[in-house]
Design an enzyme around this catalytic site. Structure first.
Site, PDB file in Angstrom:
ATOM      1  N   GLU A 225      -3.707 -14.620  55.395  1.00 15.05           N
ATOM      2  CA  GLU A 225      -3.870 -15.539  54.274  1.00 15.05           C
ATOM      3  C   GLU A 225      -3.045 -16.813  54.457  1.00 15.05           C
ATOM      4  O   GLU A 225      -2.912 -17.322  55.580  1.00 15.05           O
ATOM      5  CB  GLU A 225      -3.537 -14.802  52.974  1.00 15.05           C
ATOM      6  CG  GLU A 225      -4.407 -13.542  52.805  1.00 15.05           C
ATOM      7  CD  GLU A 225      -4.362 -12.955  51.421  1.00 15.05           C
ATOM      8  OE1 GLU A 225      -4.166 -11.748  51.294  1.00 15.05           O
ATOM      9  OE2 GLU A 225      -4.561 -13.712  50.452  1.00 15.05           O
TER      10      GLU A 225
ATOM     11  N   ASP B 119      -9.936 -11.303  42.835  1.00 16.54           N
ATOM     12  CA  ASP B 119      -9.009 -11.088  43.926  1.00 16.54           C
ATOM     13  C   ASP B 119      -7.649 -10.774  43.289  1.00 16.54           C
ATOM     14  O   ASP B 119      -7.466 -10.852  42.069  1.00 16.54           O
ATOM     15  CB  ASP B 119      -8.962 -12.327  44.845  1.00 16.54           C
ATOM     16  CG  ASP B 119      -8.484 -11.985  46.235  1.00 16.54           C
ATOM     17  OD1 ASP B 119      -8.890 -12.653  47.199  1.00 16.54           O
ATOM     18  OD2 ASP B 119      -7.687 -11.027  46.358  1.00 16.54           O
TER      19      ASP B 119
HETATM   20  C1  GLC Z   1      -5.879 -10.338  49.042  1.00 13.97           C
HETATM   21  C2  GLC Z   1      -7.111 -10.916  49.703  1.00 13.97           C
HETATM   22  C3  GLC Z   1      -8.346 -10.070  49.548  1.00 13.97           C
HETATM   23  C4  GLC Z   1      -7.968  -8.603  49.542  1.00 13.97           C
HETATM   24  C5  GLC Z   1      -7.111  -8.337  48.321  1.00 13.97           C
HETATM   25  C6  GLC Z   1      -6.642  -6.881  48.253  1.00 13.97           C
HETATM   26  O1  GLC Z   1      -5.227 -11.310  48.308  1.00 13.97           O
HETATM   27  O2  GLC Z   1      -7.451 -12.248  49.309  1.00 13.97           O
HETATM   28  O3  GLC Z   1      -9.215 -10.386  50.640  1.00 13.97           O
HETATM   29  O4  GLC Z   1      -9.147  -7.809  49.502  1.00 13.97           O
HETATM   30  O5  GLC Z   1      -5.977  -9.187  48.260  1.00 13.97           O
HETATM   31  O6  GLC Z   1      -5.734  -6.607  49.288  1.00 13.97           O
END
Ligand code: GLC
Length: 606
Positions: A453, A254
């Site tokens: 988030e 991530d």
């Molecule tokens: C974020 C999320 C993830 C996402 C990534 C790219 O932190 O946790 O779900 O795909 O970054 O945006």
């Protein structure tokens, strides 16, 4: 093995450093322009593709791979169809609908020259204080298991069949592996203390279904398990995911998640790769990640065998996606067929909205006739950004107004369409006030403002503690004997007993996306007075009895929700057997000191 963000790496830099992948994070667009056109997206994809080909001497250039968060439609793109978020789709309990949505999403993503979406999210959210509850289909794994295969198939096609990863198809991602919905107190990126059996039986089953359907990438989870960050957990990422579950695609980290594994960034990078991360999603400092990884290999901390394994996995997926042989990205979309924001997709999205709505209360005020005078109140009534929620154009889904959604309809737009030319009228009055002639009915649309988030983490579930205005509006209308219909826009179940008591009917619309007209389709009878659309949705999350009533999940030994998992009224249900008033004293029980939403802060600068 290094993935850079388009705002931080030019095509020339990607070519010079031979980076394997790029992404656009939430709120990142070609040229930083939120209104970038489909052609702008295609042109940028071509620019990266061409730069990589120019940079290599041979014609066997390893093609670049672009990933994006098309998590409820291609929701970063101006004019795209934005579908309901997962929590509403979970309430629909409709696998066919999910596959159709995935097919449409893949068509819109491919039309912009992008090859890969970071979806589906397979989280099983167990504590509704979590800011990502709305990205979860349900508190019970059955829905994720059912949907995983349908969404992966809709996005990618069927492995072994002709269309697999062909034109109009894109790579899918099972995310986030593993256990993200089970953190203590629902804290985003927190620690999961459950047993391995619970990880297996609650949280891994959706991923297993996705792997069985041929998912080609998996994204590692930010959380830790028993104190060890998953991004550094060899047992979970290698022994379980790649070993026991037989996953042969690649694991992408991530956003800078690998940096959380250790204090020293080079050590963290090495430990994360050794644990099983094959591709490093780098938020900003991609050069540092590049050099850190080289340094870890030069010291022997990361073996060449591990590098070869990671690269082999990435090349395998690129080959399966046909990237070595397919035309330039701008010509990868299906030659014919619907593109970004196509009316066919919007019609599908409107159907999804209808099937996601859950009716919690109705004393008979619904369904509404089309020849009545409706007052429409609340700050969610004419606010497409609010009805879409997070991960929409911008990362948090904030900073958007109706002009950012050229193809969208607000809920109010839907109410106008439902009454105009049918002898009725819908009037917008955000504060619910009206002059002389009273309306026949008032619809009050309210709910959570967009978030994503950890910024959506809460300390409690009381809605009125966050925003008391809708309750005041409802109570003023009640005093003036105006029947009220509440429509609640929310990313999670919340304690709303006062609002329920001040409503003649209460509808949960979740985060319906750009096709707000779908709400009117169900609240109003058809043009001929018949009931065209009944309610269909059933709760995929148990509804709390008081503001601290979480975790609350079907199967709990002391399970006692206000409305149980699977609850959802239909027009034919008699209002009589419903409890009259709900206890309004419960919110006082143990509310934590801070009644403002808890922001744990973002894991990364955005
Ligand atoms: C974020 C999320 C993830 C996402 C990534 C790219 O932190 O946790 O779900 O795909 O970054 O945006």
């Amino acid at each position: 093995m290094v993935q850079a963000e388009i705002a931080n790496a030019t095509p020339e830099e990607v070519a010079e450093f031979a980076l394997g992948s790029i992404l656009n994070g939430g709120g990142s667009f070609p040229g930083g322009d939120k209104h970038a056109s489909v052609d702008d997206w295609r042109a940028l994809a071509d620019a990266y593709h061409d730069a990589v080909r120019r940079s290599t001497q041979s014609d066997r250039a390893v093609p670049i791979l672009w990933g994006t968060d098309a998590v409820h439609g291609h929701s970063n793109v101006y004019g795209a169809t934005v579908f309901p978020h997962n929590i509403g789709l979970g309430a629909a309990r409709d696998g066919d609908l999910m596959e159709a949505i995935a097919v449409a999403t893949a068509q819109e993503v491919a039309a912009t020259g992008i090859d890969w979406t970071f979806a589906p999210t397979l989280a099983v959210a167990r504590d509704d204080r979590w800011g990502r509850t709305y990205e979860s289909y349900a508190e019970h794994p059955d829905v994720a298991v059912d949907y995983a295969s349908r969404v992966v198939t809709g996005l990618q096609g069927v492995p072994g069949e002709a269309g697999f990863l062909g034109p109009g198809r894109i790579l899918a991602t099972g995310k986030h592996f593993l256990g993200e919905g089970h953190t203590t107190d629902g804290r985003d990126q927190g620690d999961v203390a459950c047993t391995e059996e619970t990880l297996r039986d609650l949280h891994a089953r959706g991923h297993q279904a996705a792997i069985a359907a041929g998912v080609q990438t998996v994204m590692a989870a930010f959380n830790s398990w028993h104190g060890t960050k998953v991004h550094g957990h060899r047992y979970l990422l290698s022994d379980v995911l790649k070993g026991a579950l037989g996953f042969d695609g690649f694991v992408v980290s991530d956003w800078d998640g690998f940096l959380q594994v250790a204090e020293d960034r080079a050590e963290a990078t090495g430990r994360s790769v050794n644990a099983g991360v094959d591709m490093l999603m780098v938020g900003v400092e991609w050069r540092a990640a590049y050099h850190d990884l080289l340094q870890q290999v030069s010291t022997g901390a990361v073996s060449m065998a591990r590098i070869d394994d990671a690269v082999r996995r990435i090349l395998r997926v690129k080959a399966r996606a046909g990237l070595f042989s397919r035309p330039r990205p701008s010509r990868r979309g299906a030659v014919e067929g619907p593109g970004v924001g196509d009316p066919v997709h919007r019609k599908l999205a409107r159907r999804a909205v209808r099937r996601s709505l859950v009716l919690l209360k109705n004393d008979g005020v619904l369904p509404l006739r089309r020849d009545i005078r409706v007052l429409v109140a609340g700050d969610g009534a004419d606010n497409i950004g609010k009805q879409c929620g997070g991960w929409t154009l911008t990362w948090q889904g904030t900073g958007n107004d109706n002009t950012d959604f050229p193809n969208g309809t607000s809920l109010f737009d839907g109410f106008v369409q439902a009454t105009a030319n049918h002898g009725g009228a819908a009037t917008l009055s955000p504060d619910g006030e009206f002059a002389q002639d009273p309306p026949d009915v008032a619809i009050v649309v309210f709910g959570e403002d967009p978030y994503a988030e950890g910024d959506g983490d809460r300390d409690h579930l009381s809605y009125s503690a966050l925003d008391s205005e809708p309750l005041a509006i409802l109570r003023r209308l009640q005093e003036r004997r105006i029947p009220t219909v509440s429509v609640f826009l929310t990313g999670r179940p919340m304690w709303v007993n006062p609002e329920l008591n001040a409503s003649n009917a209460f509808v949960v619309a979740w985060l319906p996306g750009t096709e707000g007209g779908g709400v009117a389709d169900v609240l109003f009878r058809g043009p001929n007075g018949k009931l065209d659309h009944d309610f269909h949705g059933r709760l995929s999350f148990s509804w709390p009895r008081h503001a601290m009533h979480t975790p609350l999940n079907v199967g709990d030994t002391d399970y006692g929700p206000l409305f149980p998992y699977g609850f959802g009224l239909r027009y034919g249900d008699a209002a009589a057997d419903r409890p009259g008033r709900f206890d309004e004293s419960d919110s006082a029980r143990g509310l934590p000191a801070s009644d403002r939403p808890r922001t744990v802060g973002s894991a990364y600068p955005r």
